[in-house]
Design a protein around this motif. Structure first.
Motif, PDB file in Angstrom:
ATOM      1  N   ALA A  64       0.919  -1.083   0.065  1.00 25.47           N
ATOM      2  CA  ALA A  64       0.016  -0.007  -0.124  1.00 25.47           C
ATOM      3  C   ALA A  64       0.819   1.249   0.056  1.00 25.47           C
ATOM      4  N   GLY A  65       0.312   2.484  -0.205  1.00 23.80           N
ATOM      5  CA  GLY A  65       0.925   3.649  -0.246  1.00 23.80           C
ATOM      6  C   GLY A  65       0.259   4.604   0.693  1.00 23.80           C
ATOM      7  N   LEU A  66       0.913   5.414   1.499  1.00 23.83           N
ATOM      8  CA  LEU A  66       0.392   6.503   2.173  1.00 23.83           C
ATOM      9  C   LEU A  66       1.041   7.943   1.857  1.00 23.83           C
ATOM     10  N   LEU A  67       0.356   8.725   1.166  1.00 27.01           N
ATOM     11  CA  LEU A  67       0.850   9.857   0.434  1.00 27.01           C
ATOM     12  C   LEU A  67       0.356  11.251   0.981  1.00 27.01           C
ATOM     13  N   PHE A  68       1.420  11.917   1.726  1.00 25.86           N
ATOM     14  CA  PHE A  68       0.879  13.265   2.268  1.00 25.86           C
ATOM     15  C   PHE A  68       1.297  14.347   1.746  1.00 25.86           C
ATOM     16  N   TYR A  69       0.406  15.179   1.308  1.00 27.64           N
ATOM     17  CA  TYR A  69       0.403  16.604   0.753  1.00 27.64           C
ATOM     18  C   TYR A  69       1.406  16.578  -0.493  1.00 27.64           C
ATOM     19  N   GLY A  70       1.353  15.676  -1.223  1.00 24.63           N
ATOM     20  CA  GLY A  70       2.438  15.557  -2.148  1.00 24.63           C
ATOM     21  C   GLY A  70       2.568  16.237  -3.450  1.00 24.63           C
ATOM     22  N   VAL A  71       3.496  16.243  -4.120  1.00 23.81           N
ATOM     23  CA  VAL A  71       3.975  17.144  -5.373  1.00 23.81           C
ATOM     24  C   VAL A  71       3.644  16.098  -6.313  1.00 23.81           C
ATOM     25  N   TYR A  72       2.746  16.343  -7.383  1.00 26.45           N
ATOM     26  CA  TYR A  72       2.255  15.452  -8.385  1.00 26.45           C
ATOM     27  C   TYR A  72       2.295  15.913  -9.531  1.00 26.45           C
ATOM     28  N   ASP A  73       2.401  17.270  -9.747  1.00 31.64           N
ATOM     29  CA  ASP A  73       2.455  17.742 -11.075  1.00 31.64           C
ATOM     30  C   ASP A  73       3.155  19.342 -10.860  1.00 31.64           C
ATOM     31  N   ALA A  74       3.370  19.894 -12.066  1.00 29.38           N
ATOM     32  CA  ALA A  74       4.291  21.129 -12.108  1.00 29.38           C
ATOM     33  C   ALA A  74       3.266  22.310 -12.744  1.00 29.38           C
ATOM     34  N   ASP A  75       2.164  22.221 -12.406  1.00 29.32           N
ATOM     35  CA  ASP A  75       1.094  23.184 -13.212  1.00 29.32           C
ATOM     36  C   ASP A  75       1.115  24.396 -12.091  1.00 29.32           C
ATOM     37  N   PHE A  76       1.876  25.365 -12.507  1.00 24.53           N
ATOM     38  CA  PHE A  76       1.945  26.658 -11.395  1.00 24.53           C
ATOM     39  C   PHE A  76       0.719  27.542 -11.552  1.00 24.53           C
ATOM     40  N   GLU A  77      -0.358  27.350 -12.468  1.00 23.50           N
ATOM     41  CA  GLU A  77      -1.358  28.108 -12.598  1.00 23.50           C
ATOM     42  C   GLU A  77      -2.750  27.176 -11.965  1.00 23.50           C
ATOM     43  N   SER A  78      -2.503  26.052 -11.391  1.00 28.03           N
ATOM     44  CA  SER A  78      -3.577  25.389 -10.859  1.00 28.03           C
ATOM     45  C   SER A  78      -4.338  26.402  -9.869  1.00 28.03           C
ATOM     46  N   PRO A  79      -5.571  25.906  -9.368  1.00 35.04           N
ATOM     47  CA  PRO A  79      -6.374  26.836  -8.426  1.00 35.04           C
ATOM     48  C   PRO A  79      -5.642  26.984  -7.180  1.00 35.04           C
ATOM     49  N   SER A  80      -5.028  25.901  -6.657  1.00 36.23           N
ATOM     50  CA  SER A  80      -4.270  26.367  -5.444  1.00 36.23           C
ATOM     51  C   SER A  80      -2.832  26.956  -5.584  1.00 36.23           C
ATOM     52  N   TYR A  81      -2.335  26.746  -6.524  1.00 33.01           N
ATOM     53  CA  TYR A  81      -0.998  27.531  -6.679  1.00 33.01           C
ATOM     54  C   TYR A  81      -1.280  29.104  -6.956  1.00 33.01           C
ATOM     55  N   CYS A 110      -2.212  21.792  -2.906  1.00 26.57           N
ATOM     56  CA  CYS A 110      -3.664  21.114  -2.591  1.00 26.57           C
ATOM     57  C   CYS A 110      -4.166  20.688  -3.891  1.00 26.57           C
ATOM     58  N   THR A 111      -4.137  21.293  -4.785  1.00 28.54           N
ATOM     59  CA  THR A 111      -4.903  20.915  -6.013  1.00 28.54           C
ATOM     60  C   THR A 111      -4.244  19.707  -6.696  1.00 28.54           C
ATOM     61  N   ASP A 112      -2.817  19.596  -6.528  1.00 28.34           N
ATOM     62  CA  ASP A 112      -2.306  18.451  -7.120  1.00 28.34           C
ATOM     63  C   ASP A 112      -2.876  17.272  -6.568  1.00 28.34           C
ATOM     64  N   SER A 113      -2.961  17.113  -5.138  1.00 23.90           N
ATOM     65  CA  SER A 113      -3.759  15.917  -4.415  1.00 23.90           C
ATOM     66  C   SER A 113      -5.254  15.727  -5.037  1.00 23.90           C
ATOM     67  N   GLU A 114      -5.857  16.841  -5.012  1.00 22.87           N
ATOM     68  CA  GLU A 114      -7.388  16.849  -5.503  1.00 22.87           C
ATOM     69  C   GLU A 114      -7.340  16.231  -6.768  1.00 22.87           C
ATOM     70  N   ARG A 115      -6.584  16.703  -7.614  1.00 20.22           N
ATOM     71  CA  ARG A 115      -6.777  16.210  -9.070  1.00 20.22           C
ATOM     72  C   ARG A 115      -6.393  14.767  -9.212  1.00 20.22           C
ATOM     73  N   LEU A 116      -5.564  14.229  -8.520  1.00 19.76           N
ATOM     74  CA  LEU A 116      -4.913  13.072  -8.454  1.00 19.76           C
ATOM     75  C   LEU A 116      -5.784  12.089  -7.925  1.00 19.76           C
ATOM     76  N   ALA A 117      -6.506  12.278  -6.835  1.00 26.98           N
ATOM     77  CA  ALA A 117      -7.533  11.437  -6.055  1.00 26.98           C
ATOM     78  C   ALA A 117      -8.697  11.466  -7.134  1.00 26.98           C
ATOM     79  N   ALA A 118      -9.093  12.581  -7.841  1.00 24.60           N
ATOM     80  CA  ALA A 118     -10.253  12.728  -8.768  1.00 24.60           C
ATOM     81  C   ALA A 118      -9.869  11.518  -9.723  1.00 24.60           C
ATOM     82  N   ARG A 119      -8.747  11.717 -10.235  1.00 26.86           N
ATOM     83  CA  ARG A 119      -8.356  10.968 -11.542  1.00 26.86           C
ATOM     84  C   ARG A 119      -8.295   9.462 -11.110  1.00 26.86           C
TER      85      ARG A 119
END
Length: 315
Positions: A176-193, A254-263
């Protein structure tokens, strides 16, 4: 409502206490790397005091000379282990800065936790740190034999943990994997960025500099799934083991995790995602002062037991 107004009262109190004790600190990403690391080491030592007491702590040297720090809680049943990869923008922090985090994770999961140091950028850019993670993973049974292994990480450590699982390509995967507030993308124009561009804590400009440290100006950031796992092909994400993800609400990532979870959800997976309200990036380092941090480890422990003690299909 301003970003500061969205902070939980407990989070605001911690930030005020840090300012009172330390004053205004320089941005470590604007210092020479060695000075930035020294600042990160010093500022994180407070979180290693008075944390959970382990039944046993030891250092195991691997065949290739690495030092693995092993934390075994009193509730350990000798069955599970977690390889924990520390955060710090791929450039700062160490097993020492995350000693307290490892003990909290061990206590709440009931599993042995193993931490280690990996090579840091910019002196050792991608994929050096990832290769070190894979090297330790390949030697895990020599470090602590006879256990089922999972992986965990925070921030850049979560990126490395997920990248490691993708690099393994279905072979020798963690349980299993436990992932805490991770960096999953490099989109600096995401909503949370955009919304949390200036912090508090982590900022968009700091993340830009961390990425430059780690990859330079590589054009393939968005196409290499081991750099930006959120952009991995569906079949790679579908083949991952069960995951638990969380995110801090007041965090450029924050959006990195939200988008990954949604996907992951759209792929039919049953991974759990928790959004922790009113806290900033790195809040899980602050368990001694911040109740949301202790609660986050408790949630992660519950998710870990659900994923590993009663195996569930991800699709």
């Amino acid at each position: 409502m301003t970003t500061v107004d969205r902070l939980a009262p407990e989070m605001k109190a911690v930030l005020e206490r840090l300012l009172s004790e330390d004053g205004v600190q320089p941005d470590p990403t604007l210092l020479p790397p060695a000075e930035g690391r020294a600042l990160a080491e010093a500022s994180n030592q407070r979180w290693n005091v008075d944390g959970p007491v382990m039944a046993k702590q030891l250092i195991v040297e691997t065949a290739d000379g690495r030092r693995a720090h092993v934390f075994i809680p009193a509730c350990d049943r000798g069955q599970q282990a977690i390889l924990y990869i520390h955060g710090g923008g791929w450039s700062f922090c160490s097993a020492a800065t995350h000693d307290g985090a490892a003990r909290w994770l061990a206590q709440e999961t009931g599993a042995a936790v193993v931490t280690f140091d990996y090579r840091l950028a910019p002196e050792h850019p991608y994929p050096a740190g990832l290769e070190d993670c894979l090297a330790v993973w390949s030697q895990r049974d020599a470090i602590l034999p006879g256990r089922a292994w999972s992986v965990s990480g925070d921030s850049a450590g979560a990126n490395l943990a997920l990248a490691m699982m993708l690099r393994l390509e279905g072979r020798d995967l963690p349980r299993a994997g436990l992932l805490f507030y991770g960096v999953y993308d490099a989109d600096f124009e995401s909503p949370s960025y955009r919304a949390i561009a200036d912090g508090p804590g982590l900022t968009r400009d700091k993340m830009r500099r961390y990425w430059d440290y780690y990859t330079g100006t590589q054009a393939d950031r968005m196409s290499d799934p081991c750099l930006t796992p959120a952009n991995a092909p569906d079949e790679m994400l579908a083949g991952l083991p069960p995951l638990y993800l969380n995110a801090a609400e007041i965090d450029p990532l924050c959006t990195d995790s939200e988008r990954l979870a949604a996907r992951l959800h759209r792929l039919g997976r049953r991974d759990r995602f928790d959004l922790i309200k009113g806290v900033i990036h790195g809040f899980m380092q602050m368990s001694l002062w911040l109740p949301q941090s202790a609660d986050a480890y408790h949630r992660a422990g519950q998710a870990f037991r659900n994923m590993t003690e009663t195996p569930l299909p991800t699709t």
